[in-house]
Design a protein around this motif. Structure first.
Motif, PDB file in Angstrom:
ATOM      1  N   LYS A  58       0.814  -1.214   0.000  1.00  0.00           N
ATOM      2  CA  LYS A  58       0.000   0.000   0.000  1.00  0.00           C
ATOM      3  C   LYS A  58       0.852   1.271   0.000  1.00  0.00           C
ATOM      4  O   LYS A  58       0.324   2.377   0.024  1.00  0.00           O
ATOM      5  N   LEU A  59       2.169   1.105  -0.035  1.00  0.00           N
ATOM      6  CA  LEU A  59       3.051   2.270  -0.076  1.00  0.00           C
ATOM      7  C   LEU A  59       3.249   2.772  -1.502  1.00  0.00           C
ATOM      8  O   LEU A  59       3.550   3.941  -1.723  1.00  0.00           O
ATOM      9  N   TYR A  61       1.244   1.732  -5.173  1.00  0.00           N
ATOM     10  CA  TYR A  61       0.307   0.843  -5.854  1.00  0.00           C
ATOM     11  C   TYR A  61      -0.509   1.628  -6.877  1.00  0.00           C
ATOM     12  O   TYR A  61      -0.494   2.869  -6.883  1.00  0.00           O
ATOM     13  N   ARG A  69      -0.462   5.474  -6.301  1.00  0.00           N
ATOM     14  CA  ARG A  69      -0.852   6.024  -5.001  1.00  0.00           C
ATOM     15  C   ARG A  69       0.056   5.469  -3.916  1.00  0.00           C
ATOM     16  O   ARG A  69       0.803   4.532  -4.135  1.00  0.00           O
ATOM     17  N   GLY A  70      -0.043   6.050  -2.723  1.00  0.00           N
ATOM     18  CA  GLY A  70       0.703   5.568  -1.570  1.00  0.00           C
ATOM     19  C   GLY A  70       1.766   6.561  -1.128  1.00  0.00           C
ATOM     20  O   GLY A  70       2.092   7.524  -1.837  1.00  0.00           O
ATOM     21  N   ASP A  71       2.320   6.330   0.062  1.00  0.00           N
ATOM     22  CA  ASP A  71       3.302   7.254   0.631  1.00  0.00           C
ATOM     23  C   ASP A  71       4.549   7.382  -0.238  1.00  0.00           C
ATOM     24  O   ASP A  71       5.117   8.474  -0.372  1.00  0.00           O
ATOM     25  N   HIS A 215       3.584  -0.789   7.447  1.00  0.00           N
ATOM     26  CA  HIS A 215       2.276  -0.277   7.033  1.00  0.00           C
ATOM     27  C   HIS A 215       1.168  -1.258   7.411  1.00  0.00           C
ATOM     28  O   HIS A 215       0.116  -0.856   7.926  1.00  0.00           O
TER      29      HIS A 215
END
Length: 283
Positions: A58-59, A61, A69-71, A215
Motif C-alpha cells: 500500500k506504499l 500501488y 498512489r501511496g506514501d 504499514h
C-alpha cells in the motif's frame, strides 16, 4: 459649401478608419504577446523524466484508475514540487518487467532502490543515500513451530518471497531455478501477495521490506496475526538510481534529494514508514 451629409460622411469615414487601425494595432500586439508567451513557455518547459518502479504494498500501488498512489508515490511526486526544471512521471510495472524497461531505456530513474540489486547492464547510477532500510522475516503468530522458533534454521522452513528479488537467505541470487533447487521456497509476484500467502498458512515464513510490513502492522487485526524476527534478512542504503545516459544526471538528482531533505520530505517519509532498528542480518 459642403453639405451636412458630406461632412458627416467624411467624419464617419475618418472615425471608422481610426477604429480599424486601432483594431489592427491591438490584434498585432495581442499576437506578439501570445508568441512571446509561447516562446517563454517553450523555454521553460520541464524536461520529462520517467520514474519506473514496482508495487510496494500500500506504499506504492495503482488505484482503480491505474494512478500511482501511496506514501512512496507521494514522495516521488514531491520531486515535481520542490523544483521546476524537470517533470517526473511515475509508472508502476510488474517486478520482472522492470529489468527489460531499463535495458530498453524506456525509463530514466528507479526510485528508492539499491545498486546492489541491479545488473550492470542496466546502466544505473546511485544518488546519495535517502534512507537505510531492509527486508525482514515474518510469520503467523499461530505457526506450527511455537512462536519465534519458526525463525530458527530458516533453510529448513518453507519461505515465501517476491519473484526477482535479491534475498540474503537465498545467497542474493534471484534466479528462480537456483532458488527452487536449493531452498523450499515459494516465489510470489508482489510483497502484498507474500503477506497474504503466509497469513493463509501456505508458507512458514515470508520476507518483505520492513517499510511494507510497518504499514500492515498499523492494522490491529494484522498485529494479532503476525510476528516479526528481530533481525534483518538484509539491510541496504536506498537511493534513486539514475540512468547514466538519461535526461537527468546524478548530480542534478542529488540536488533534488537535497531539496527534499531541506523541505522535510525525507524526514516525513521516514516517520510515515516508521523505520525501526533490527539486528544486523545473521551470518
Amino acid at each position: 459649401m459642403k453639405s451636412c451629409f458630406a461632412v458627416c460622411y467624411a467624419k464617419n469615414s475618418s472615425l471608422g478608419g481610426s477604429k480599424v487601425s486601432l483594431s489592427i494595432t491591438l490584434l498585432k500586439s495581442s499576437l506578439l504577446a501570445l508568441c512571446m508567451a509561447i516562446a517563454a513557455g517553450a523555454a521553460h518547459a520541464r524536461i520529462k523524466v520517467i520514474v519506473a518502479t514496482d508495487s510496494w504494498g500500500k506504499l506504492m500501488y495503482l488505484d482503480s484508475k491505474k494512478v500511482p498512489r501511496g506514501d512512496l508515490a507521494d514522495f516521488v511526486n514531491r520531486m515535481n514540487t520542490v523544483q521546476n526544471k524537470f517533470h517526473f512521471e511515475l509508472v508502476i510495472y510488474p517486478r520482472l518487467r522492470l529489468d527489460r524497461i531499463f535495458l530498453d531505456k524506456q525509463a530514466d530513474v528507479y526510485p528508492l532502490r539499491t545498486i546492489a540489486w541491479t545488473r550492470p547492464e542496466h546502466g544505473l547510477l546511485p544518488t546519495k543515500t535517502i534512507f537505510t532500510s531492509g527486508d525482514i522475516y515474518f510469520a503467523r503468530s499461530a505457526n506450527r513451530f511455537g512462536g519465534h522458533q519458526v525463525f530458527d534454521e530458516l533453510t529448513t522452513k518453507t519461505v515465501a518471497g517476491v519473484r526477482g528479488y535479491h534475498y540474503q537467505l537465498f545467497n542474493n541470487n534471484p534466479d528462480e531455478t537456483y532458488i527452487r533447487k536449493n531452498f523450499n521456497a515459494y516465489l510470489i509476484d508482489s510483497n502484498e501477495g507474500v503477506i497474504r500467502f503466509v497469513l493463509a498458512d501456505r508458507a512458514d515464513v515470508g520476507i518483505v521490506p520492513e517499510v511494507v510490513m510497518a504499514h500492515y502492522l498499523k492494522d490491529p487485526k494484522v498485529r494479532e496475526q503476525v510476528i516479526v524476527a528481530d533481525y534483518y534478512d538484509s539491510q541496504v542504503e536506498l537511493s534513486h538510481l539514475v540512468r547514466k545516459d538519461g535526461p537527468i544526471s546524478v548530480e542534478q538528482m542529488n540536488a533534488i534529494v537535497d531539496l527534499l531533505i531541506a523541505s522535510g520530505d525525507v524526514k516525513k517519509l521516514k516517520a510515515k514508514l516508521r523505520i525501526q532498528t533490527y539486528s544486523s542480518p545473521k551470518k
